[in-house]
Design an enzyme around this catalytic site. Structure first.
Site, PDB file in Angstrom:
ATOM      1  N   SER A 163      -1.579  -5.319  -8.176  1.00 23.47           N
ATOM      2  CA  SER A 163      -1.993  -5.481  -6.778  1.00 23.47           C
ATOM      3  C   SER A 163      -3.194  -6.423  -6.684  1.00 23.47           C
ATOM      4  O   SER A 163      -3.093  -7.583  -7.104  1.00 23.47           O
ATOM      5  CB  SER A 163      -2.276  -4.105  -6.171  1.00 23.47           C
ATOM      6  OG  SER A 163      -2.332  -4.158  -4.773  1.00 23.47           O
ATOM      7  N   ASP A 255       7.682  -2.430  -1.070  1.00 19.52           N
ATOM      8  CA  ASP A 255       6.305  -2.908  -1.153  1.00 19.52           C
ATOM      9  C   ASP A 255       6.151  -4.179  -0.326  1.00 19.52           C
ATOM     10  O   ASP A 255       6.928  -5.131  -0.495  1.00 19.52           O
ATOM     11  CB  ASP A 255       5.954  -3.182  -2.618  1.00 19.52           C
ATOM     12  CG  ASP A 255       4.538  -3.681  -2.831  1.00 19.52           C
ATOM     13  OD1 ASP A 255       3.742  -3.665  -1.874  1.00 19.52           O
ATOM     14  OD2 ASP A 255       4.231  -4.092  -3.964  1.00 19.52           O
ATOM     15  N   HIS A 285       5.046   0.465  -4.067  1.00 23.16           N
ATOM     16  CA  HIS A 285       3.767  -0.059  -4.543  1.00 23.16           C
ATOM     17  C   HIS A 285       3.006   1.046  -5.287  1.00 23.16           C
ATOM     18  O   HIS A 285       3.129   2.226  -4.965  1.00 23.16           O
ATOM     19  CB  HIS A 285       2.942  -0.531  -3.340  1.00 23.16           C
ATOM     20  CG  HIS A 285       1.711  -1.285  -3.716  1.00 23.16           C
ATOM     21  ND1 HIS A 285       1.734  -2.613  -4.077  1.00 23.16           N
ATOM     22  CD2 HIS A 285       0.405  -0.904  -3.790  1.00 23.16           C
ATOM     23  CE1 HIS A 285       0.510  -3.020  -4.350  1.00 23.16           C
ATOM     24  NE2 HIS A 285      -0.314  -1.999  -4.188  1.00 23.16           N
TER      25      HIS A 285
END
Length: 313
Positions: A163, A255, A285
């Site tokens: 991320s 995601d 995610h």
């Protein structure tokens, strides 16, 4: 879009019921430290069965804004020298720490047969952009310059992150590509943020289930990078990529960051960089740090670690 993994579906349904019974204020009405504590407790509770046969050592290294805490993971029985993964945790540059990603780093070290140095870089809003990016670059450079002390082969150093941490890793890989003394062997980008724009279909339609648009906007507000002269560091997809290290880019089907991850893999290929894209269509995610929820996370983690070992093991 594929159905979400049934184990995650059950977990998310239970979580939604709990939230309905005990509603919390919107995230942007909570102090960052409270959100960090909640995130830490939640992720630790979802990842309690990581490999134990990994030695862990915490220390600090110098950085441009002061000392940077790091954690070195060394699988028992691993010889010297070994490969090294310099790892940056996710959390929107605002939350996340060494504890939220401890299990994940243990798996990458043990199953990837390498050392891992997790970096506790500075977080916004206390340390606004680009201090976290500065810490990440400094940590990677330090790893090269102290490879012998770490028991590491300088030719087998990789950067990685998930991320926001994937954004840091990608940026570091770009910043080091023309450094003749610090040539990365690999970059491991797990559902990375690669642009600050909201133009991809997934950024416009996939609001949750784990990473919500509200949380994304809160991260952006606290990072306060808008208008900064170095804001380009948040959008590696728009930078010159030729000469960057080979990459594995992993995306999750559920995601909002998935489209920019895929697009980044394509941009790397267009720039002549060896890049491979893998998507786990049934997962959300943050799945790498929720390993106890579904066997699918363990399978994905093993496959990712195998790719890491092939690159630097």
């Amino acid at each position: 879009m594929s159905e979400i993994d049934p184990h995650f579906r059950s977990h998310l349904e239970a979580q939604a019921k709990q939230a309905a019974d005990n509603p919390l204020p919107p995230i942007d009405q909570l102090p960052p430290e409270m959100v960090r504590a909640g995130y830490r407790a939640q992720r630790q509770s979802q990842d309690q069965n990581a490999p134990k046969d990994v030695e862990v050592r915490d220390f600090a290294i110098p950085g441009p804004h002061g000392e940077i805490p790091v954690r070195l993971y060394e699988p028992q029985g691993l010889g010297k020298p070994s490969g090294l993964l310099v790892y940056f945790h996710g959390g929107g540059w605002v939350i996340g720490d060494l504890e939220t990603h401890d299990g994940h780093c243990r798996r990458m070290a043990r199953w990837g047969n390498c050392r891992v140095m997790a970096v506790d870089y500075r977080l916004a809003p206390e340390h606004p952009f680009p201090k976290g990016h500065d810490d990440a670059l400094a940590a990677a450079k330090w790893a090269f310059d102290h490879a012998g002390e770490l028991g590491v082969d300088r030719q087998r150093i990789a950067v990685g992150g998930d991320s926001a941490g994937g954004n840091l890793a990608a940026t570091v890989a770009i910043d080091l590509k023309d450094d003749p003394d610090r040539q990365l062997a690999f970059q491991l980008l797990l559902y990375p943020a690669t642009t600050s724009e909201w133009t991809t279909p997934s950024r416009q339609t996939l609001d949750g289930p784990v990473l919500t648009f509200q949380a994304m906007r809160w991260f952006e507000k606290l990072l306060a990078a808008g208008g900064h002269p170095e804001a380009h560091r948040l959008s590696p997809i728009d930078r010159a990529l030729r000469g960057a290290a080979p990459a594995l880019i992993v995306t999750a089907g559920h995601d909002c960051l998935k489209d920019e991850g895929y697009a980044y893999a394509e941009r790397l290929k267009q720039a002549g960089v060896e890049a491979r894209h893998v998507e786990y269509p049934h997962l959300p995610h943050d799945f790498y740090i929720m390993a106890d929820i579904s066997p699918a996370v363990i399978e994905a983690s093993r496959q990712t670690a195998e790719a890491l070992q092939a690159a630097i093991g």
